[in-house]
Structure formats: structure tokens, C-alpha cells
Write an enzyme that holds these catalytic residues in place. Structure first.
Site, PDB file in Angstrom:
ATOM      1  CG  ASP A   9       6.498 -11.080   0.935  1.00 55.27           C
ATOM      2  OD1 ASP A   9       6.923 -11.743   0.035  1.00 55.27           O
ATOM      3  OD2 ASP A   9       5.793 -11.523   1.837  1.00 55.27           O
ATOM      4  CG  ASP A  19       1.776  -9.287  -2.801  1.00 50.41           C
ATOM      5  OD1 ASP A  19       1.643  -8.041  -3.144  1.00 50.41           O
ATOM      6  OD2 ASP A  19       1.716 -10.391  -3.737  1.00 50.41           O
ATOM      7  CG  ASP A  45      -1.403 -10.180   0.539  1.00 53.62           C
ATOM      8  OD1 ASP A  45      -2.044  -9.748  -0.356  1.00 53.62           O
ATOM      9  OD2 ASP A  45      -0.963 -10.914   1.359  1.00 53.62           O
ATOM     10  CG  HIS A  46      -5.744  -4.586  -1.571  1.00 52.09           C
ATOM     11  ND1 HIS A  46      -6.348  -4.471  -0.004  1.00 52.09           N
ATOM     12  CD2 HIS A  46      -4.665  -3.675  -1.074  1.00 52.09           C
ATOM     13  CE1 HIS A  46      -6.118  -3.232   0.483  1.00 52.09           C
ATOM     14  NE2 HIS A  46      -5.274  -2.731  -0.581  1.00 52.09           N
ATOM     15  NE  ARG A 102       3.656 -22.268  -3.470  1.00 53.01           N
ATOM     16  CZ  ARG A 102       2.903 -21.110  -3.387  1.00 53.01           C
ATOM     17  NH1 ARG A 102       2.943 -19.855  -4.495  1.00 53.01           N
ATOM     18  NH2 ARG A 102       1.417 -20.713  -3.071  1.00 53.01           N
TER      19      ARG A 102
END
Length: 187
Positions: free
Chosen positions: A15, A17, A23-24, A114
């Protein structure tokens, strides 16, 4: 790396982020992109162990209109170049710009790519002749683990990236690592 025609490859699905970078939230430019400590060493190690490195990332920020596919591609090219500077090759990057509710047409759709759906992993498995039974998934959310399970990926690893995880989230993984850096000793 030349493989015999009858031998499938193994992959480390990553993955983005929360695994590769902090992960911002809807990261879309190099200025926002902060690599997680140890990610280059960990990925180099995985590569040396014979894993193809394949990024599989939900990017609903595209569908929501926060950034464009072109901006995503530019950031991806930059990210791949940063890995290359550290002698790491990202084999490919698969992304899903969709969201079933919070997106604008044509991105508002209930797709099969997704995560937790396995579409991105299945595309990579077919494209690169990957054996999911020899492969692993490194993700920071239950959806990553669910996608890996649905794609038949044998080893599902949840990395703790600062977000709070429920016991149910943790139960979806085969292993829990403090970060991707643990690959140096666990693989």
C-alpha cells in the site's frame, strides 16, 4: 531476473499511504510526501529476496477532485525516481481513483479495484505472472488485508502507521509489524 517459463514470480504488494509514506491525507505532491523511515532499506531487502515490488493504492482524492490523474502520475514518477536513487525498482504502481459515494462522475462507481476488492492485485498477478501463494501484502488498513485475502495472497502483514486499529482490524492480518522496516528481519 530471468525466471523459467513455468515458474511464477513472487511479489510484495505495498500500500502507499501509511506504508511507503506517512499518510497525511490525500498526498498529491512531492512537498507533501514524507517517506517512512527505513522504507528504502526494507524494499531493497525484499527485492534482494526475489520479490517484485508492486504498489497497490486507493486514490479517491482523484475521484473527489482534490487532484488529477496527471498529478498522481507526476508524483508516482517522482516516487519511483526516489526509490531508484536508493537502488530499488518498483515494478509497477496500480491505483484506484474511484469511490462508490464520495466522488464525481465518472469516478463515482462501485468498482472491483478499490480495496477491499482485489482488482488491483489480480491485475498485477495476471500481468506479471505472480504466484499469490508465494507473495505478501504490506498494508496499514483492514481493507488491504481483505483485498490480499480475496486475491489469494498468502502472507498478509499489517503495519502500524500511527492510526488506531481495532482488534478486528488486527485479526484480519497474519502478522503485525511496527513498520515496513521490520521486513529487514522478518523476510
Amino acid at each position: 531476473m530471468n525466471q523459467p517459463l513455468d515458474q511464477k514470480r513472487k511479489a510484495a504488494f505495498l500500500d502507499r499511504d501509511g506504508v511507503i509514506n506517512i499518510d497525511h491525507g490525500y498526498v498529491s505532491s512531492p512537498e507533501q510526501f514524507e517517506f517512512i523511515d527505513g522504507v528504502f532499506d526494507a524494499c531493497r531487502h525484499l527485492q534482494q529476496q526475489g520479490y517484485l515490488l508492486i504498489v497497490v493504492t486507493n486514490q479517491s482524492g482523484i475521484g473527489r477532485g482534490y487532484y488529477t490523474e496527471q498529478q498522481f502520475y507526476a508524483l508516482t514518477d517522482w516516487m519511483k525516481a526516489q526509490f531508484a536513487l536508493h537502488c530499488v525498482t518498483l515494478t509497477d504502481v496500480f491505483f484506484c481513483p474511484h469511490h462508490p459515494v464520495n466522488a464525481k462522475p465518472p469516478y463515482q462507481t462501485n468498482c472491483n479495484c478499490r480495496k477491499p476488492a482485489p482488482g488491483m492485485l489480480l491485475q498485477a498477478i495476471e500481468k506479471y505472472q505472480i504466484d499469490p501463494g508465494q507473495s505478501l501484502m504490506l498494508g496499514d488498513k483492514k481493507a488491504d488485508m481483505q483485498a490480499a485475502k480475496a486475491a489469494g495472497v498468502k502472507r498478509k502483514i499489517l503495519v502500524l502507521s500511527g492510526q488506531s486499529l481495532t482488534e478486528e482490524d488486527k485479526a484480519s492480518a497474519d502478522e503485525i509489524w511496527p513498520s515496513v522496516k521490520a521486513a529487514l528481519t522478518a523476510v
